[in-house]
Design an enzyme around this catalytic site. Sequence first.
Site, PDB file in Angstrom:
ATOM      1  CG  ASP A  94      -9.222   4.286   4.368  1.00  0.00           C
ATOM      2  OD1 ASP A  94      -9.715   4.100   3.236  1.00  0.00           O
ATOM      3  OD2 ASP A  94      -8.114   4.819   4.556  1.00  0.00           O
ATOM      4  CG  ASP A 135      -5.856   6.161  -1.975  1.00  0.00           C
ATOM      5  OD1 ASP A 135      -7.045   6.513  -2.040  1.00  0.00           O
ATOM      6  OD2 ASP A 135      -5.276   5.910  -0.895  1.00  0.00           O
ATOM      7  CG  ASP A 153      -2.266   0.725   0.901  1.00  0.00           C
ATOM      8  OD1 ASP A 153      -2.254   1.957   1.090  1.00  0.00           O
ATOM      9  OD2 ASP A 153      -3.280   0.125   0.483  1.00  0.00           O
ATOM     10  CG  ASP A 154       0.696   6.079   0.697  1.00  0.00           C
ATOM     11  OD1 ASP A 154       1.704   6.227  -0.012  1.00  0.00           O
ATOM     12  OD2 ASP A 154      -0.023   7.038   1.060  1.00  0.00           O
ATOM     13  NE  ARG A 209     -12.248   0.822   0.660  1.00  0.00           N
ATOM     14  CZ  ARG A 209     -11.462   1.670   1.302  1.00  0.00           C
ATOM     15  NH1 ARG A 209     -10.158   1.584   1.181  1.00  0.00           N
ATOM     16  NH2 ARG A 209     -11.970   2.584   2.093  1.00  0.00           N
TER      17      ARG A 209
HETATM   18  C1  LIG Z   1     -11.861   5.023  10.297  1.00  0.00           C
HETATM   19  O1  LIG Z   1     -11.223   6.126  10.912  1.00  0.00           O
HETATM   20  C2  LIG Z   1     -11.127   7.265  10.060  1.00  0.00           C
HETATM   21  C3  LIG Z   1     -10.269   8.299  10.754  1.00  0.00           C
HETATM   22  O2  LIG Z   1     -10.658   8.435  12.093  1.00  0.00           O
HETATM   23  C4  LIG Z   1     -12.531   7.776   9.741  1.00  0.00           C
HETATM   24  O3  LIG Z   1     -12.476   8.885   8.884  1.00  0.00           O
HETATM   25  C5  LIG Z   1     -13.297   6.649   9.052  1.00  0.00           C
HETATM   26  O4  LIG Z   1     -14.625   7.037   8.825  1.00  0.00           O
HETATM   27  C6  LIG Z   1     -13.279   5.382   9.898  1.00  0.00           C
HETATM   28  N1  LIG Z   1     -13.861   4.293   9.122  1.00  0.00           N
HETATM   29  C7  LIG Z   1     -15.017   3.702   9.411  1.00  0.00           C
HETATM   30  C8  LIG Z   1     -15.476   2.647   8.464  1.00  0.00           C
HETATM   31  O5  LIG Z   1     -15.683   3.965  10.392  1.00  0.00           O
END
Ligand SMILES: *[C@@H]1O[C@H](CO)[C@@H](O)[C@H](O)[C@H]1NC(C)=O
Length: 421
Positions: A219, A158, A79-80, A215
């Site tokens: 994330d 990405d 990945d990155d 995606r």
């Molecule tokens: C995971 O954490 C990031 C950064 O806090 C947030 O932006 C993202 O919505 C979170 N992902 C999920 C699926 O809740």
Amino acid sequence: MELLVLPVVVLLASCALSLDNGLMRTPPMGWLAWERFRCNIDCATDPKNCISERLFMDMADRLAEDGWKELGYQYVNIDDCWAAKERDSQGQLVADPHRFPSGIKALAQYVHSKGLKLGIYADLGKFTCGGYPGTTLDEVDLDARTFASWGVDMLKLDGCYSNSSVKAVGYPLMSKALNATGRPIAFSCSWPAYEGGLPPQVNYTLLGEICNLWRNYADINDSWESVRGIINWYGEHQDVLQPAAGPGRWNDPDMLIIGNFGLSKEQSKTQMALWAILAAPLFMSNDLRTISRSDAYILQNKLLIKISQDPLGIQGRMILKGKNGIQVWMRVLSSSTMAFAFFSQRTDMPYHYTTSLAQLNVTAPKVFSAQDVYSGLALHGLEFDTKFTVTINPSGVVMLYVYPGEQLKLNRKPKAYPLLL
Ligand SMILES: *[C@@H]1O[C@H](CO)[C@@H](O)[C@H](O)[C@H]1NC(C)=O
Ligand SMILES: *[C@@H]1O[C@H](CO)[C@@H](O)[C@H](O)[C@H]1NC(C)=O
Ligand SMILES: *[C@@H]1O[C@H](CO)[C@@H](O)[C@H](O)[C@H]1NC(C)=O
Ligand SMILES: *[C@@H]1O[C@H](CO)[C@@H](O)[C@H](O)[C@H]1NC(C)=O
């Protein structure tokens, strides 16, 4: 009756075109560095866990030697944060010379020597999300050729540090550029996740024509909250998402985090079951050098992988959503078989859920058999209206593989479904 029966809109995948590179006719499986190892570049103090060729060689060794490869986990994906902070004098991307002293081409050769495939990461914008050199529209062709010359098998592109108009041009352009290299390179597009994941901003027909997977949503993080949020978002938007998937073109709810720190055993089983129902790519992001036997056991469940890899490639749907916190998900599989996941979002105690195939909209008036995917317990001679009970633990699942069972010719009446161990 506290269950709300959702209309079963489209069960069969539409015949939309998919990216014509012949790859990923079933959801891809493998390993991807990001969620577990992020942008840890501190090899001085953390040599075993920093983003370096050693990490990817270690994971390739584990995939090849610990039974993963035989089950289908074949991609080792970077990945990155793999690149040097500057392109070279010819404008090509190069790997960080300290962390990848042998270079990506040598790493690809190593991975291939193990019978595995190598994936790499780039970003359609000025920089990657981690601040490494991005791929501007002018650099799309060059970077595609560079990756092909290194023997890379998959690209995740990405979308940090760019805008919607650049993405609308750049993702189709990269798809063409990869094709033009002549090397089959699977293409993972982060594009829809940057556009909210839904029409009209996102055109899933187009995505299916240019990407092998994409995606849609945020994330994943190492927490149950994150997994639960993804599952619920997929359920909520399934009328849009479900028909978009099919052989060669998959919705990607992001990595499997089983084996890390945020999920309980029940929640780990839930992620694996739902990802199989969703026909999702199965990219683990964990440490295969230290994973526990019980977590590996979930990820290596053969029946679950068979469900995930069903050749029809039809994504499953949430078919029932109860006010009692129970969701029922179903995936239509080949040879008149199907998979059900009974998922509890309750937080009190194991819940006894009684149902029948008739209540689950299975219309063929046949005799079926069912096997619990995790416990192995079987239930034979299940008729259309036979009531059976599953016991679903809080934040857990019961997953059943259901197959036509006329040939069993059992005389005895089916017993109530046994309590799970
Ligand atoms: C995971 O954490 C990031 C950064 O806090 C947030 O932006 C993202 O919505 C979170 N992902 C999920 C699926 O809740
Ligand atoms: C490129 O696209 C053509 C036509 O869509 C297809 O037949 C061919 O297999 C593709 N080649 C690669 C390397 O992806
Ligand atoms: C998007 O980014 C490109 C490249 O940086 C720039 O030329 C263009 O003006 C931007 N478009 C919008 C709508 O901001
Ligand atoms: C979506 O993309 C397809 C395929 O490229 C195209 O035919 C269609 O017109 C697009 N739909 C919209 C609403 O733009």
